[in-house]
Scaffold this active site. Structure first.
Site, PDB file in Angstrom:
ATOM      1  N   LYS A 202      21.681 -26.919  -9.763  1.00  0.00           N
ATOM      2  CA  LYS A 202      20.524 -26.028  -9.839  1.00  0.00           C
ATOM      3  C   LYS A 202      20.944 -24.562  -9.937  1.00  0.00           C
ATOM      4  O   LYS A 202      20.233 -23.751 -10.546  1.00  0.00           O
ATOM      5  CB  LYS A 202      19.608 -26.252  -8.631  1.00  0.00           C
ATOM      6  CG  LYS A 202      18.934 -27.620  -8.635  1.00  0.00           C
ATOM      7  CD  LYS A 202      18.139 -27.868  -9.915  1.00  0.00           C
ATOM      8  CE  LYS A 202      17.363 -29.164  -9.885  1.00  0.00           C
ATOM      9  NZ  LYS A 202      16.564 -29.389 -11.107  1.00  0.00           N
TER      10      LYS A 202
ATOM     11  N   TYR B 297      24.137 -31.341  -6.154  1.00  0.00           N
ATOM     12  CA  TYR B 297      22.770 -30.995  -6.539  1.00  0.00           C
ATOM     13  C   TYR B 297      22.584 -29.470  -6.549  1.00  0.00           C
ATOM     14  O   TYR B 297      22.039 -28.899  -7.498  1.00  0.00           O
ATOM     15  CB  TYR B 297      21.767 -31.637  -5.583  1.00  0.00           C
ATOM     16  CG  TYR B 297      20.324 -31.338  -5.926  1.00  0.00           C
ATOM     17  CD1 TYR B 297      19.698 -31.992  -6.981  1.00  0.00           C
ATOM     18  CD2 TYR B 297      19.597 -30.388  -5.211  1.00  0.00           C
ATOM     19  CE1 TYR B 297      18.365 -31.717  -7.315  1.00  0.00           C
ATOM     20  CE2 TYR B 297      18.277 -30.107  -5.525  1.00  0.00           C
ATOM     21  CZ  TYR B 297      17.671 -30.776  -6.581  1.00  0.00           C
ATOM     22  OH  TYR B 297      16.370 -30.494  -6.905  1.00  0.00           O
TER      23      TYR B 297
END
Length: 234
Positions: free
Chosen positions: A160, A156
């Site tokens: 990002k 994750y």
């Protein structure tokens, strides 16, 4: 009044962003993978629903074609759709998890910008807001005083971080478009089983600010990462 499209707008941060922007007098379209849920949310909000699966090229291209039949231009694209990829630690990480997470969080943004750029370029005040995370900020993750420094979700966080670099590259290459990334912060939504300490109003402060920032050509920012408190380190 701006014409605004929000992906993943049928719930959570996307829904609240749509609600706030509609209250400001803007015309809002919400993108949803599930057309029934999206239409129900749009009806509740007073928005228009577009069927969009950001992981599917054909779906995104069809959505752009449909949008062109409804509007002459798009002022603001908010790339909000995203997934967590599951609470997997780096030692458990496999390629399939990375691929799935990047397909939505990163490649989904590329698909949307590629398909909708010709429509954005018809606006006199085009803007793109990419919803990122403090977990993708090297400066934040390396700061031992932050919550982000203690969370180890490589898939994750890497997705990002990629969103942040994409934002910078688009901003540098497209000076006529205001392109910014925002970190909503740890907000209580379905995304995290409502575990965040912020409410959805707080979580959408930065998104709403940057969505309307692009309308101000004189003082509007571009190529930035920020949260509700201000500018963040990359």
């Amino acid at each position: 009044m701006a014409i605004i499209l929000i992906t993943g707008g049928n719930k959570g941060l996307g829904y609240e962003t749509a609600r706030r922007l509609i209250l400001q007098g803007h015309k809002v379209y919400i993108g949803s993978r599930n057309l029934e849920r999206g239409q129900r949310a749009a009806n509740d909000l007073g928005a228009t629903c577009l069927s969009i699966d950001v992981t599917n090229d054909s779906s995104v291209q069809a959505a752009a074609k449909t949008f062109e039949g409804l509007e002459s231009h798009l002022d603001v694209l908010i790339n909000n759709a995203g997934i967590s990829g599951g609470m997997i630690t780096p030692d458990e990480l496999v390629v399939e998890t990375m691929q799935k997470t990047f397909d939505t969080n990163v490649f989904g943004i590329v698909r949307m910008i590629h398909a909708f750029m010709p429509i954005l370029q018809k606006s006199t005040t085009p803007a793109i807001v990419n919803v990122s995370s403090g977990l993708g900020s090297f400066g934040t993750v390396l700061n031992p005083s932050t919550v982000e420094s203690k969370i180890h979700f490589a898939h994750y966080s890497a997705s990002k971080a990629a969103v942040n670099m994409l934002t910078l590259q688009y901003a540098k290459a497209l000076p006529e478009v205001h392109v910014n990334a925002v970190d909503p912060g740890y907000t209580a939504t379905d995304f995290n089983q409502h575990s965040g300490p912020q409410n959805v109003v707080q979580g959408t402060d930065a998104i709403v600010r940057m969505a309307t920032n692009g309308i101000d050509r004189q003082n509007g920012q571009t190529g930035t990462l920020s949260n509700r408190h201000g500018t963040m380190p990359w």
